[in-house]
Enzyme design. Structure first.
Site, PDB file in Angstrom:
ATOM      1  N   GLY A  81      -3.846  12.089   2.860  1.00  0.00           N
ATOM      2  CA  GLY A  81      -4.938  12.385   1.930  1.00  0.00           C
ATOM      3  C   GLY A  81      -6.214  12.096   2.688  1.00  0.00           C
ATOM      4  O   GLY A  81      -6.278  11.104   3.407  1.00  0.00           O
TER       5      GLY A  81
ATOM      6  N   HIS B 199     -12.098   8.770   5.862  1.00  0.00           N
ATOM      7  CA  HIS B 199     -10.725   8.240   5.825  1.00  0.00           C
ATOM      8  C   HIS B 199      -9.821   9.468   5.852  1.00  0.00           C
ATOM      9  O   HIS B 199      -9.662  10.158   4.840  1.00  0.00           O
ATOM     10  CB  HIS B 199     -10.499   7.401   4.559  1.00  0.00           C
ATOM     11  N   ILE B 200      -9.265   9.761   7.028  1.00  0.00           N
ATOM     12  CA  ILE B 200      -8.483  10.995   7.170  1.00  0.00           C
ATOM     13  C   ILE B 200      -7.021  10.652   7.463  1.00  0.00           C
ATOM     14  O   ILE B 200      -6.675  10.185   8.550  1.00  0.00           O
ATOM     15  CB  ILE B 200      -9.038  11.883   8.314  1.00  0.00           C
ATOM     16  N   GLY B 201      -6.188  10.838   6.439  1.00  0.00           N
ATOM     17  CA  GLY B 201      -4.746  10.629   6.596  1.00  0.00           C
ATOM     18  C   GLY B 201      -4.071  11.792   5.893  1.00  0.00           C
ATOM     19  O   GLY B 201      -4.636  12.895   5.823  1.00  0.00           O
TER      20      GLY B 201
ATOM     21  N   ASN C 145       0.849  -1.191   0.000  1.00  0.00           N
ATOM     22  CA  ASN C 145       0.000   0.000   0.000  1.00  0.00           C
ATOM     23  C   ASN C 145       0.886   1.244   0.000  1.00  0.00           C
ATOM     24  O   ASN C 145       1.432   1.624   1.031  1.00  0.00           O
ATOM     25  CB  ASN C 145      -0.900  -0.032   1.243  1.00  0.00           C
TER      26      ASN C 145
ATOM     27  N   GLU D 104      -6.019  -1.568   4.296  1.00  0.00           N
ATOM     28  CA  GLU D 104      -6.112  -1.734   2.838  1.00  0.00           C
ATOM     29  C   GLU D 104      -5.336  -2.968   2.378  1.00  0.00           C
ATOM     30  O   GLU D 104      -5.725  -3.644   1.423  1.00  0.00           O
ATOM     31  CB  GLU D 104      -5.586  -0.466   2.148  1.00  0.00           C
TER      32      GLU D 104
ATOM     33  N   ARG E 207      -1.829  -1.604  -4.166  1.00  0.00           N
ATOM     34  CA  ARG E 207      -2.875  -0.584  -4.170  1.00  0.00           C
ATOM     35  C   ARG E 207      -2.501   0.464  -5.216  1.00  0.00           C
ATOM     36  O   ARG E 207      -1.417   1.070  -5.143  1.00  0.00           O
ATOM     37  CB  ARG E 207      -2.977   0.076  -2.796  1.00  0.00           C
TER      38      ARG E 207
ATOM     39  N   ASP F  64      -8.393   2.079  -5.841  1.00  0.00           N
ATOM     40  CA  ASP F  64      -9.199   2.861  -4.901  1.00  0.00           C
ATOM     41  C   ASP F  64     -10.535   3.274  -5.517  1.00  0.00           C
ATOM     42  O   ASP F  64     -11.529   3.449  -4.828  1.00  0.00           O
ATOM     43  CB  ASP F  64      -8.456   4.165  -4.562  1.00  0.00           C
TER      44      ASP F  64
ATOM     45  N   LYS G  23       3.106   0.741   3.276  1.00  0.00           N
ATOM     46  CA  LYS G  23       2.848  -0.353   4.211  1.00  0.00           C
ATOM     47  C   LYS G  23       2.890  -1.664   3.436  1.00  0.00           C
ATOM     48  O   LYS G  23       2.258  -1.756   2.376  1.00  0.00           O
ATOM     49  CB  LYS G  23       1.457  -0.170   4.854  1.00  0.00           C
TER      50      LYS G  23
HETATM   51  N1  LIG Z   1      -1.645  10.862  17.122  1.00  0.00           N
HETATM   52  C1  LIG Z   1      -1.889  11.474  15.972  1.00  0.00           C
HETATM   53  N2  LIG Z   1      -2.685  12.578  15.933  1.00  0.00           N
HETATM   54  C2  LIG Z   1      -2.935  13.208  14.767  1.00  0.00           C
HETATM   55  N3  LIG Z   1      -2.433  12.821  13.582  1.00  0.00           N
HETATM   56  C3  LIG Z   1      -1.640  11.742  13.554  1.00  0.00           C
HETATM   57  C4  LIG Z   1      -1.314  11.009  14.730  1.00  0.00           C
HETATM   58  N4  LIG Z   1      -0.495   9.986  14.378  1.00  0.00           N
HETATM   59  C5  LIG Z   1      -0.306  10.072  13.026  1.00  0.00           C
HETATM   60  N5  LIG Z   1      -0.992  11.124  12.539  1.00  0.00           N
HETATM   61  C6  LIG Z   1      -1.023  11.600  11.138  1.00  0.00           C
HETATM   62  O1  LIG Z   1      -1.555  10.623  10.258  1.00  0.00           O
HETATM   63  C7  LIG Z   1      -1.140  10.970   8.916  1.00  0.00           C
HETATM   64  C8  LIG Z   1      -0.779   9.723   8.136  1.00  0.00           C
HETATM   65  O2  LIG Z   1      -1.939   8.983   7.903  1.00  0.00           O
HETATM   66  P1  LIG Z   1      -1.917   7.614   7.084  1.00  0.00           P
HETATM   67  O3  LIG Z   1      -3.341   7.296   6.754  1.00  0.00           O
HETATM   68  O4  LIG Z   1      -1.174   6.588   7.848  1.00  0.00           O
HETATM   69  O5  LIG Z   1      -1.017   8.001   5.835  1.00  0.00           O
HETATM   70  P2  LIG Z   1      -1.212   7.999   4.261  1.00  0.00           P
HETATM   71  O6  LIG Z   1      -2.167   9.069   3.943  1.00  0.00           O
HETATM   72  O7  LIG Z   1       0.170   8.180   3.728  1.00  0.00           O
HETATM   73  O8  LIG Z   1      -1.764   6.643   3.910  1.00  0.00           O
HETATM   74  C9  LIG Z   1       0.025  11.954   9.060  1.00  0.00           C
HETATM   75  O9  LIG Z   1      -0.418  13.276   8.745  1.00  0.00           O
HETATM   76  C10 LIG Z   1       0.355  11.856  10.569  1.00  0.00           C
HETATM   77  O10 LIG Z   1       0.880  13.055  11.022  1.00  0.00           O
HETATM   78  C1  LIG Z   2      -6.165   8.682  -2.317  1.00  0.00           C
HETATM   79  C2  LIG Z   2      -5.222   9.183  -1.292  1.00  0.00           C
HETATM   80  O1  LIG Z   2      -5.129  10.354  -1.076  1.00  0.00           O
HETATM   81  O2  LIG Z   2      -4.497   8.237  -0.623  1.00  0.00           O
HETATM   82  P1  LIG Z   2      -3.516   8.475   0.641  1.00  0.00           P
HETATM   83  O3  LIG Z   2      -4.343   9.050   1.728  1.00  0.00           O
HETATM   84  O4  LIG Z   2      -3.039   7.081   0.969  1.00  0.00           O
HETATM   85  O5  LIG Z   2      -2.430   9.391   0.215  1.00  0.00           O
HETATM   86 MG   LIG Z   3      -3.388   5.895   3.034  1.00  0.00          MG
END
Ligand SMILES: Nc1ncnc2c1ncn2[C@@H]1O[C@H](COP(=O)(O)OP(=O)(O)O)[C@@H](O)[C@H]1O
Ligand SMILES: CC(=O)OP(=O)(O)O
Ligand SMILES: [Mg+2]
Length: 414
Positions: A216, A212-214, A9, A401, A96, A152, A16
């Protein structure tokens, strides 16, 4: 010897990789990841059974491809890890890939599919190129192991026409495939199945708003087990802000970004080529542009270090809550639960609290102690509702994922 599946992924800030047994359902053998690619030093994590290992990586890993090579090298040459990760045991590699264009399902990689996917690279500039580089690397290094790409975008093929169509010239839209595709669908598919199971409901009768908050970030309205809307669009730039992405803005902003604003004429974009604009909105915006960090754990804190950190947090809360309201209406208020997932959704109690408080009028309420504690390592879904039974449930789902890809790979091949 049991054959295994490697699931890869490549996200925008992390890579990952998980090894599973090839059985239905697959069993995890080991997982490894590099996170924080955009906020060095990156972190290497490895986990097998009750063995866990975490360390900062000294060498520079500035792209997902570099991170993948590092992970392979660790997994295949480190004596401690190599026992689980022999190349000879690999039966499939699942990848992915964010943008699958018109593909309706996963595909086996060959010259033709790789060629077709290459044409989509520009539509997911932070993802598809890196993911395909990793596919190419696997093809070269392990020519006997078939690679399967999971997209996706596939989960969102149920989005109704009026939602996926942009109101522009339809001949051009159709000729160029200009429509909403939506992303994070592998994650939404995992979340839907595990949350429906948790709620003891058939998937086909489950209505959810999932975030889904990362690095992205996107949100999805799921009605009767199908995606009916999602915030990302033609590309993963639309919708919510991300670590380096602006999210939705007035499209005209692009033409006013330079100091020639207010003097628009056909020549005024000469110093601002369209690909430069795309680069700025994808890679030089988001909360990093506001605060200087891509790491949201430095922003989601009780006492933000600067006004800009507080502003970034408030913007994220504003944009997400706006979508929750909109999707609540789209689901006619018939909602089983609101689900938090992704690196930030799963880890930031402060963001969850701020969002649920803002959505009280929809009947959402959070149990503070359960929220602060968050899910345990083995708790895939955790209920953090204040009074479960009343109103929609508030849930955290530790999305996976890699498992979702291995699950479908094993199901279709066994
Ligand atoms: N304890 C936390 N509180 C807030 N944000 C966090 C925490 N731990 C990790 N993050 C944030 O999560 C995000 C990464 O999310 P992830 O879904 O693993 O990555 P990606 O989008 O690359 O797949 C980064 O912005 C990181 O700073
Ligand atoms: C679609 C997308 O933004 O994926 P990620 O959050 O893994 O960067
Ligand atoms: Mg991701």
């Amino acid at each position: 010897m049991t054959k295994s599946i490697l699931a890869v992924n490549a996200g925008s800030s992390s890579v990952k990789i998980n090894f599973y047994t090839l059985e239905n359902p697959p069993r995890l053998i080991a997982d490894a990841s590099i996170s924080g690619i955009t906020a060095p030093p990156p972190t290497f994590k490895y986990h097998k059974g009750d063995k866990k290992h975490k360390q900062d990586v000294k060498q520079i890993l500035s792209t997902p491809q570099d991170a993948f090579k590092y992970l392979l090298q660790r997994c295949f040459s480190d004596p401690e890890l190599s026992e689980v990760a022999s190349i000879d045991d690999l039966e499939y590699i699942c990848h992915r890939v964010v943008h699958g264009g018109d593909y309706l399902d996963a595909v086996l990689i060959n010259d033709e599919t790789l060629d077709r996917l290459k044409k989509l690279e520009d539509l997911a500039p932070l993802h598809n190129f890196s993911a395909l580089e990793i596919v190419r690397l696997c093809k070269a290094e392990f020519p006997k192991v078939p690679s399967i790409t999971f997209f996706d975008s596939c989960f969102h093929q149920t989005i109704p026409e009026a939602v996926r169509t942009y109101p522009i010239n339809q001949e051009i839209a159709k000729a160029n495939g200009l429509r909403k595709y939506g992303f994070h669908g592998i994650s939404y598919s995992f979340i839907l199945r595990t949350v429906a199971q948790f709620l003891n409901k058939p998937k086909e009768k489950t209505n959810l708003i999932v975030m889904h908050i990362g690095s992205g970030a996107s949100i999805c309205a799921i009605k009767n087990g199908e995606s009916v809307d999602t915030s990302m669009g033609l590309t993963p730039l639309a919708g919510l802000p991300g670590a380096t992405r602006s999210g939705s803005i007035d499209p005209s902003l692009v033409f006013h970004y330079t100091n020639e604003a207010g003097h628009l004429n056909p020549g005024s974009t000469t110093s601002m080529h369209i690909s430069t604009a795309e680069n700025i909105l994808n890679k030089q915006s988001g909360w990093e542009a506001l605060t200087g960090t891509t790491d949201f754990s430095k922003i989601a804190v009780a006492n933000p270090p600067t006004k800009a950190h507080k502003l970034a947090f408030d913007i994220v809360v504003d944009r997400i809550s706006g979508y929750i309201g909109s999707y609540y209406v789209k689901l006619n208020g018939e909602l089983d639960g609101v689900v938090f997932a992704g690196g930030i959704g799963e880890k930031s109690a402060l963001l969850r609290k701020a969002l649920v408080d803002k959505c009280q009028c929809l009947g959402l309420a959070i149990d503070d102690a359960a929220n602060d504690k968050g899910p345990g390592d083995d708790e895939t879904v955790k209920d953090i509702s204040k009074d479960s039974g009343k109103g929609p449930r508030v849930l955290i789902c530790q999305t996976n994922e890699q498992f979702e890809m291995a699950y479908h790979c094993a199901a279709s091949r066994s």
